[in-house]
Structure formats: structure tokens, C-alpha cells
Design a protein around this motif. Structure first.
Motif, PDB file in Angstrom:
ATOM      1  N   GLY A   1       8.579  -3.668   2.210  1.00 19.10           N
ATOM      2  CA  GLY A   1       8.111  -2.301   2.415  1.00 19.10           C
ATOM      3  C   GLY A   1       8.609  -1.367   1.339  1.00 19.10           C
ATOM      4  O   GLY A   1       7.845  -0.537   0.804  1.00 19.10           O
TER       5      GLY A   1
ATOM      6  N   LEU B   1       6.658  -2.089  -1.923  1.00 22.01           N
ATOM      7  CA  LEU B   1       5.289  -1.561  -1.912  1.00 22.01           C
ATOM      8  C   LEU B   1       5.288  -0.044  -2.076  1.00 22.01           C
ATOM      9  O   LEU B   1       4.446   0.513  -2.792  1.00 22.01           O
ATOM     10  CB  LEU B   1       4.581  -1.960  -0.618  1.00 22.01           C
ATOM     11  CG  LEU B   1       4.322  -3.458  -0.424  1.00 22.01           C
ATOM     12  CD1 LEU B   1       3.658  -3.714   0.923  1.00 22.01           C
ATOM     13  CD2 LEU B   1       3.456  -4.023  -1.553  1.00 22.01           C
ATOM     14  N   GLN B   2       6.217   0.632  -1.398  1.00 21.94           N
ATOM     15  CA  GLN B   2       6.298   2.084  -1.539  1.00 21.94           C
ATOM     16  C   GLN B   2       6.594   2.478  -2.980  1.00 21.94           C
ATOM     17  O   GLN B   2       6.008   3.432  -3.513  1.00 21.94           O
ATOM     18  CB  GLN B   2       7.392   2.636  -0.622  1.00 21.94           C
ATOM     19  CG  GLN B   2       7.064   2.559   0.861  1.00 21.94           C
ATOM     20  CD  GLN B   2       8.178   3.135   1.714  1.00 21.94           C
ATOM     21  OE1 GLN B   2       8.620   4.259   1.496  1.00 21.94           O
ATOM     22  NE2 GLN B   2       8.645   2.373   2.688  1.00 21.94           N
TER      23      GLN B   2
ATOM     24  N   ARG C   1      -0.579   6.145   1.615  1.00 18.89           N
ATOM     25  CA  ARG C   1      -0.799   4.880   2.317  1.00 18.89           C
ATOM     26  C   ARG C   1      -2.270   4.677   2.646  1.00 18.89           C
ATOM     27  O   ARG C   1      -2.804   3.573   2.495  1.00 18.89           O
ATOM     28  CB  ARG C   1       0.034   4.859   3.600  1.00 18.89           C
ATOM     29  CG  ARG C   1       1.510   4.576   3.399  1.00 18.89           C
ATOM     30  CD  ARG C   1       2.275   4.768   4.677  1.00 18.89           C
ATOM     31  NE  ARG C   1       3.672   4.339   4.563  1.00 18.89           N
ATOM     32  CZ  ARG C   1       4.603   4.623   5.445  1.00 18.89           C
ATOM     33  NH1 ARG C   1       4.302   5.341   6.523  1.00 18.89           N
ATOM     34  NH2 ARG C   1       5.841   4.198   5.271  1.00 18.89           N
TER      35      ARG C   1
ATOM     36  N   TYR D   1      -1.597  -1.205   7.210  1.00 22.15           N
ATOM     37  CA  TYR D   1      -0.788  -1.079   6.003  1.00 22.15           C
ATOM     38  C   TYR D   1       0.515  -0.333   6.290  1.00 22.15           C
ATOM     39  O   TYR D   1       1.577  -0.690   5.762  1.00 22.15           O
ATOM     40  CB  TYR D   1      -1.564  -0.362   4.899  1.00 22.15           C
ATOM     41  CG  TYR D   1      -0.766  -0.260   3.623  1.00 22.15           C
ATOM     42  CD1 TYR D   1      -0.604  -1.360   2.791  1.00 22.15           C
ATOM     43  CD2 TYR D   1      -0.119   0.931   3.280  1.00 22.15           C
ATOM     44  CE1 TYR D   1       0.160  -1.286   1.647  1.00 22.15           C
ATOM     45  CE2 TYR D   1       0.651   1.013   2.132  1.00 22.15           C
ATOM     46  CZ  TYR D   1       0.787  -0.097   1.311  1.00 22.15           C
ATOM     47  OH  TYR D   1       1.560  -0.030   0.193  1.00 22.15           O
TER      48      TYR D   1
ATOM     49  N   GLU E   1       4.329  -1.763   5.580  1.00 17.79           N
ATOM     50  CA  GLU E   1       5.395  -1.107   4.824  1.00 17.79           C
ATOM     51  C   GLU E   1       6.631  -0.876   5.690  1.00 17.79           C
ATOM     52  O   GLU E   1       7.755  -0.861   5.187  1.00 17.79           O
ATOM     53  CB  GLU E   1       4.908   0.228   4.255  1.00 17.79           C
ATOM     54  CG  GLU E   1       4.149   0.116   2.955  1.00 17.79           C
ATOM     55  CD  GLU E   1       4.106   1.424   2.195  1.00 17.79           C
ATOM     56  OE1 GLU E   1       4.672   2.429   2.686  1.00 17.79           O
ATOM     57  OE2 GLU E   1       3.511   1.441   1.102  1.00 17.79           O
TER      58      GLU E   1
END
Length: 279
Positions: free
Chosen positions: A11, A14-15, A42, A56, A60
């Protein structure tokens, strides 16, 4: 690292990656000066990857696992390098396929659903309009896909290059331009997709209309519409088509063609189904 720690790290990763991308980078329209979120939101990543924002978000937050197909879609949207993509798969506990397959396999549930649609023409299309699976009614309506080389089983290619399929459309230009616009929309999701690039280059070389319409940059989303078909056996048809997204693999869609009960087109489709049963 435990499973929870892996999901937490995924997570965070991805952020961090979406924070590095601007809307312009991924082809989204301008959003004005008052943008409170650095990078992509997002919901923007989710939309570009054809998954729900809720899915999604939970991914995350470390509360969901994703399939290999969904991870690959997210990797495309976030413009991950090969090393970053491998890292995402490792954190997710998924095995990354070595090399990009020339053609994915239709999801097993979609294949079973195709078999149950005895009187409804239906196909499973990939994101490049590759025909991944079909039922006998679809073959009877359009062409015997099984007799085609696998590389030629692409719906847009058939509309432009197969004279038999092309002749099915009395308003061919409308159908063909819509197919080009849908491909153009898909190209925005992954401009570097080598298979899509090769398809566009091939069709541009083979057909002047395709080349002209591709450079016009018209876009369309695969959702629903109407096709008029001039079938050599059952005559003229007016069919409603719909594209249903497979949530287990958002890159695959089930396309169906139906007609309102009691209409001549509905009766004609039933006659076509009856011929198949008799055969």
C-alpha cells in the motif's frame, strides 16, 4: 516480513508511485489549480485500471489481495519499471509471468457462461478486442472463429480485413469507426503496449480508412449500443450489444447481442439458434 507487513508495504509503495504521476502524464484532462492531492487520486488510478475505487482503496489499505491481471493493470497505470512491477508481485504473493503472453486465456467463469447462452450470440474480448472465446451462436452470427489463425482473431481486424464480416454491416463505416474509437480509448491506458502498437501499425498499413480514423483521435468506451447486421441466412437484424466487465479480470469483457422479444430480429435469432440445434 509477515503477510500483513507485505500488504502494508504494498500500500505504501502504490501510494508513493501514484504521488509521482500527474493527470497529464496518464492522459487525464486538466483539473485546475486547486488540486489538493499530489499526484493521482485513488479513484483516477482505479478508473484507468478498470477496477472499482473501493477495491483499489482496500488494496492500498492492505485489506484486499489482487489477481495477477489486476496487478498488471495497476502496474501499467502507474508506469512501473520491470523491477518495480516484480516488487509489486512479490509483495502480493503472486507469481509474475515471464514475458508478456501473446494472448490471455478467457476467464473460466466467462467460458462457462458462454456455454449457457444457447440462444444469445456472445464472445469474450480482451482489451485489444482480441477474441478470447465465443459460443456457437456468435460463430453462426459472424464467422467461424475456430477456422481462423489465432493471430487473426481480433474483432477490429475482422471488421476491416475480413470481407465476410465486413459485408455483415450495412452501415459498415459507423461500426468500423466505433471500433477504432474504442481501440484509441484503450491505447490511453497503456500507450507503450507493444501488441496494441503492432495491431495499429498493421491496420494502418493495410487500410487507408483505419489510418485516417486513428489519427482523428476519436474515443469511445465499450458499454452498449446497436448493431445492424445483414445476415446471409436469417436476413436483416437490429441487435442491441452490451459489454459486461469481468470483475475478476477487468481486461476481459463479455459481449452479447440480443433483440427485444416479439421483434423480427428476435425471431430471426431464434431461427438461427434452431438451425444450430438441428445441425
Amino acid at each position: 516480513m509477515t503477510g500483513d507487513a507485505h500488504r502494508s508495504e504494498l500500500g505504501d509503495f502504490l501510494q508513493a508511485r501514484r504521488a509521482e504521476l500527474s493527470p497529464d502524464t496518464v492522459g487525464l484532462p486538466g483539473v485546475g489549480p486547486r488540486r489538493r492531492v499530489r499526484g493521482l487520486r485513488r479513484e483516477e488510478v482505479a478508473a484507468l485500471a478498470s477496477i472499482s475505487t473501493d477495491f483499489y482503496t482496500r488494496l492500498e489499505q492492505g485489506r484486499r489481495r489482487a489477481s495477477e491481471e489486476v496487478l498488471a493493470a495497476i502496474a501499467r497505470v502507474l508506469r512501473l519499471s520491470d523491477d518495480e512491477r516484480a516488487y509489486v508481485f512479490e509483495l502480493s504473493g503472486r507469481e509474475q509471468q515471464t514475458g508478456r503472453p501473446s494472448r490471455p486465456q478467457a476467464h473460466p467463469q466467462l467460458r462457462r457462461l458462454l456455454g449457457d447462452l444457447a440462444t444469445t450470440p456472445a464472445v469474450v474480448l480482451g482489451r485489444r478486442t482480441d477474441i478470447l472465446a465465443w459460443n456457437p451462436m456468435a460463430a453462426a452470427l459472424f464467422t467461424d472463429f475456430g477456422r481462423l489463425p489465432e493471430k487473426d482473431r481480433n474483432f477490429v481486424r475482422l471488421v476491416f480485413c475480413d470481407q465476410g464480416v465486413r459485408a455483415l454491416y450495412p452501415h459498415w463505416e459507423h461500426a468500423a469507426r466505433n471500433g477504432v474509437a474504442q481501440l484509441r480509448r484503450e491505447a490511453a491506458r497503456d500507450p507503450s503496449d507493444p501488441e496494441l502498437t503492432a495491431l495499429v501499425e498493421e491496420l494502418s498499413a493495410l487500410d487507408e480508412d483505419f489510418r485516417r480514423w486513428w489519427t482523428a483521435h476519436q474515443v469511445a468506451v465499450r458499454g452498449a449500443g446497436v448493431n445492424e447486421v445483414r445476415h446471409p441466412v436469417v436476413g436483416d437484424l437490429t441487435l442491441d450489444w452490451a459489454a459486461l466487465v469481468c470483475t475478476a479480470d477487468p481486461d476481459q469483457q463479455l459481449f452479447t447481442w440480443t433483440a427485444d422479444p416479439g421483434t423480427p430480429s428476435h425471431d430471426a435469432i431464434r431461427r438461427l439458434a434452431s438451425r444450430l440445434t438441428t445441425a
